[in-house]
Scaffold this motif. Structure first.
Motif, mmCIF file in Angstrom:
data_model
loop_
_atom_site.group_PDB
_atom_site.id
_atom_site.type_symbol
_atom_site.label_atom_id
_atom_site.label_comp_id
_atom_site.label_asym_id
_atom_site.label_seq_id
_atom_site.Cartn_x
_atom_site.Cartn_y
_atom_site.Cartn_z
ATOM 1 N N ARG A 60 0.846 -1.184 0.000
ATOM 2 C CA ARG A 60 0.000 0.000 0.000
ATOM 3 C C ARG A 60 0.882 1.234 0.000
ATOM 4 O O ARG A 60 1.718 1.421 0.871
ATOM 5 C CB ARG A 60 -0.905 -0.022 1.233
ATOM 6 N N ASP A 113 0.822 8.969 7.480
ATOM 7 C CA ASP A 113 0.119 7.735 7.193
ATOM 8 C C ASP A 113 0.903 6.516 7.655
ATOM 9 O O ASP A 113 0.330 5.532 8.090
ATOM 10 C CB ASP A 113 -0.116 7.631 5.696
ATOM 11 N N ASP A 151 -1.191 3.140 7.907
ATOM 12 C CA ASP A 151 -2.172 3.305 6.858
ATOM 13 C C ASP A 151 -1.594 2.911 5.517
ATOM 14 O O ASP A 151 -2.320 2.706 4.556
ATOM 15 C CB ASP A 151 -2.570 4.785 6.807
ATOM 16 N N ALA A 152 -0.283 2.858 5.445
ATOM 17 C CA ALA A 152 0.370 2.514 4.190
ATOM 18 C C ALA A 152 1.727 1.914 4.517
ATOM 19 O O ALA A 152 2.239 2.056 5.630
ATOM 20 C CB ALA A 152 0.542 3.749 3.305
ATOM 21 N N ARG A 203 6.841 11.269 -0.546
ATOM 22 C CA ARG A 203 6.538 12.550 0.083
ATOM 23 C C ARG A 203 7.405 13.653 -0.503
ATOM 24 O O ARG A 203 8.514 13.414 -0.960
ATOM 25 C CB ARG A 203 6.766 12.457 1.597
ATOM 26 N N GLY A 243 1.041 11.034 -7.280
ATOM 27 C CA GLY A 243 0.301 9.809 -7.525
ATOM 28 C C GLY A 243 -0.389 9.796 -8.875
ATOM 29 O O GLY A 243 -0.487 8.750 -9.527
ATOM 30 N N THR A 303 1.263 5.449 -0.351
ATOM 31 C CA THR A 303 0.584 6.731 -0.248
ATOM 32 C C THR A 303 1.475 7.804 -0.859
ATOM 33 O O THR A 303 2.691 7.744 -0.751
ATOM 34 C CB THR A 303 0.239 7.071 1.217
ATOM 35 N N SER A 354 1.438 12.120 -2.608
ATOM 36 C CA SER A 354 0.687 13.344 -2.831
ATOM 37 C C SER A 354 -0.118 13.205 -4.121
ATOM 38 O O SER A 354 0.134 12.329 -4.941
ATOM 39 C CB SER A 354 1.643 14.521 -2.939
ATOM 40 N N ALA A 357 -2.939 5.253 -2.381
ATOM 41 C CA ALA A 357 -3.796 6.222 -1.686
ATOM 42 C C ALA A 357 -3.202 7.608 -1.857
ATOM 43 O O ALA A 357 -2.041 7.826 -1.533
ATOM 44 C CB ALA A 357 -3.893 5.865 -0.200
ATOM 45 N N LEU A 358 -3.991 8.516 -2.367
ATOM 46 C CA LEU A 358 -3.487 9.871 -2.606
ATOM 47 C C LEU A 358 -4.009 10.821 -1.536
ATOM 48 O O LEU A 358 -5.212 11.023 -1.404
ATOM 49 C CB LEU A 358 -3.938 10.366 -3.984
ATOM 50 N N GLU A 359 -3.086 11.366 -0.781
ATOM 51 C CA GLU A 359 -3.456 12.366 0.211
ATOM 52 C C GLU A 359 -2.289 13.314 0.352
ATOM 53 O O GLU A 359 -1.139 12.905 0.346
ATOM 54 C CB GLU A 359 -3.699 11.748 1.579
ATOM 55 N N ALA A 393 5.581 5.527 1.565
ATOM 56 C CA ALA A 393 5.080 6.868 1.292
ATOM 57 C C ALA A 393 6.032 7.588 0.349
ATOM 58 O O ALA A 393 7.245 7.520 0.516
ATOM 59 C CB ALA A 393 4.938 7.663 2.592
#
Lengths: 327, 327
Positions: free
Chosen positions: B98, B136, B141-142, B147, B106, B100, B102, B129-131, B145
DNA sequence: CGCGGGCCATACTAAAATGTAGGGCAACCA
DNA sequence: TGGTTGCCCTACATTTTAGTATGGCCCGCG
């Protein structure tokens, strides 16, 4: 191939991993050994791969099992935090609050404050964990942290309590035997007490002041409490909070004019615990008590973002030395 | 009064909390409604306090239940991470990773790299997952990342991939209609596209360059993708990666000499996932692919502490503006 | 070499949890 | 207002799960 397993199976898995055998894990969990055997078998079935190789002396974890361990422990800590949150949710008088602090803070400063906390909230159960390492709150290892540096995490509610001054001290007998350094440059000629391998405390203290290097020290310990004890026993020159040194008449300041060290004191809690009345109450009392101890007015309750801005301003005023700075 | 409850009860509790009723939760968990009723009752018994007040339309959570929710969710995420770790522990070809990132990364940069990743490891299951929000990885959550800033947490393994340049651009039609600003001071006279409320992206980009203020913007969105789309649609002047703008012939650089923005690109994974072959493989391919995209040599695999030192040096070279800096 | 102590696996029994079915209640809608 | 729907609770049958007892295995020790 991978159904998501019942969480109870994960708990049993963790117990077996720790105990090293089904029987030992069963004793700790107060379950029967066949039960745990079935749990492990069920978990292996759910995950579609073996977790332990059956050995005569017990069970040997497979690489997969070892890779899973940190997550299982994270679940365990979250469960413990949930339990604490449930206890103290409504009633500040009935809950468990777990506090983590640095060694010096926890041993020298916090006890009277915690006594006051207990006086005001007699039903509170207090847990105190002393570690110089940070990162406890995010792992839910603790509910509240007393830290000597700005908490870095976004998920924390942090309050800056104030500033504590430190200086170099030595036992007067030591100074009588060896004399006192007349300048910072002379320090290497004396027995300076400092860290062994973990420079986290020292680099926070010395930020922007002294180039800190392990080779400077001729008496080394990673325990701040041990350092303080060595200092009081007359082994050499070391750093100590002015406030604490003032109560130790045998200590004499060294290079007081040249070396002025300082630490910020921060109080932090996980924002998830905002709804926990017991934690909030403890946070308040700790803030008051520490503020009184530091003899400074405490700033208003502020979120991390505001705190960051404050620190930034401060950091600009006192640029540090690259070598001593890693945080 | 508080036995520590079976973890299955916590899972049921979380489901009821989310669903709002026993029946709805039962449907989601594929259990019977009385089962969940008993689970909640058992949990309330274990914790010694009520968690829900029975209402005609369902169950209303008590404050205690709400206070417990974040911890229950932490357990759930840890369980999900455990499942991923189990899948991919041995075999990079059989696991779920998983990731994550930006929004811009992404949507614009990662897809071809992920295609390459999938080509090399066809058995991998990828989640993206894009946030723009960070944090995270610690919540599990992932697993990985991507970043645009230095990961701050100690528990992360971070690798600095490189640097990406940004500048201001506008659609040529916009410039034909409104002309182009001749200096930064003229910018407020134009339609500048920027953030609405969440300044996290902007403040990272503008670090040390421009004072960023919401009032500057006359077209606002917190979605970087929306900003890019608005830019391409000719609504005004906004920031974009040079590398991406080069492929959009309708865009014309604005104030290219005056405004030079930049972001660092970091790859991070949780150190707990070190033993996960699937995550490691994905980390490697992402590092390669991003490095190639940025056209820069990537630095060696380094732990967070080393990364901090690098960043510190960089921060000293480019002191920022207090107002624009909160990270 | 035989013995005891640790371990795991299996068969059997007892307990506990789950599912099913039916009743009562409140809210919504025609 | 009367029907419908969704909800929770209780009671009972069933399935699942845990506990007990036993046997076999390996290791270390006298």
């Amino acid at each position: 191939m991978a159904r998501d397993p019942d969480w109870t199976l994960i708990r049993s898995f963790l117990a077996v991993l720790r105990a090293g055998s089904l029987s030992a894990a069963a004793r700790r969990l107060r379950l029967a050994q066949p039960t745990l055997g079935r749990h492990i078998a069920a978990l292996e079935g759910d995950l579609g791969q073996p977790l332990f190789t059956r050995a005569p002396a017990g069970l040997a974890p497979t690489p997969a099992a070892l890779a899973m361990r940190p997550m299982a422990e994270a679940m365990e800590q979250a469960a413990a935090a949930l339990l604490r949150a449930a206890e103290g949710a409504d009633d500040p008088a009935r809950g468990t609050v777990r506090i983590t602090a640095s060694e010096v803070m926890g041993a020298q400063v916090l006890p009277p404050i915690l006594a006051e906390l207990q006086r005001r909230h007699p039903g509170l159960v207090l847990e105190l964990a002393l570690e110089n390492r940070a990162g406890d709150l995010l792992r839910r290892d603790a509910d509240i942290a007393v830290r000597m540096f700005r908490p870095k995490q976004d998920a924390l509610l942090a309050r800056r309590i104030g500033h504590v001054g430190l200086g170099l001290y030595a036992h007067r007998d030591y100074l009588a035997r060896h004399g006192a350094p007349r300048s910072v440059a002379e320090l290497p000629l004396f027995h300076v007490i400092g860290f062994d391998r973990d420079d986290s405390s020292a680099r926070a203290v010395a930020e922007g002041t002294l180039p800190i290097d392990r080779t400077l020290f001729r008496v080394r310990s990673d325990s701040d409490l041990a350092q303080a004890a060595l200092l009081r026993a007359g082994l050499g020159i070391g750093a100590m909070q002015h406030r604490l040194a003032a109560e130790m008449p045998e200590l004499v300041p060294v290079l007081a004019a040249e070396v002025q060290l300082g630490l910020e004191v921060w109080l932090a809690m996980h924002e998830d615990q905002r709804g926990n009345a017991a934690v909030r109450a403890a946070f308040e009392v700790l803030g008051e008590g520490l503020g009184a101890f530091l003899g400074q007015k405490e700033s208003a309750f502020s979120e991390e973002k505001e705190a960051k801005r404050l620190l930034f301003v401060r950091a600009r005023r006192a640029p540090g030395l690259p070598g001593a700075l890693k945080s």
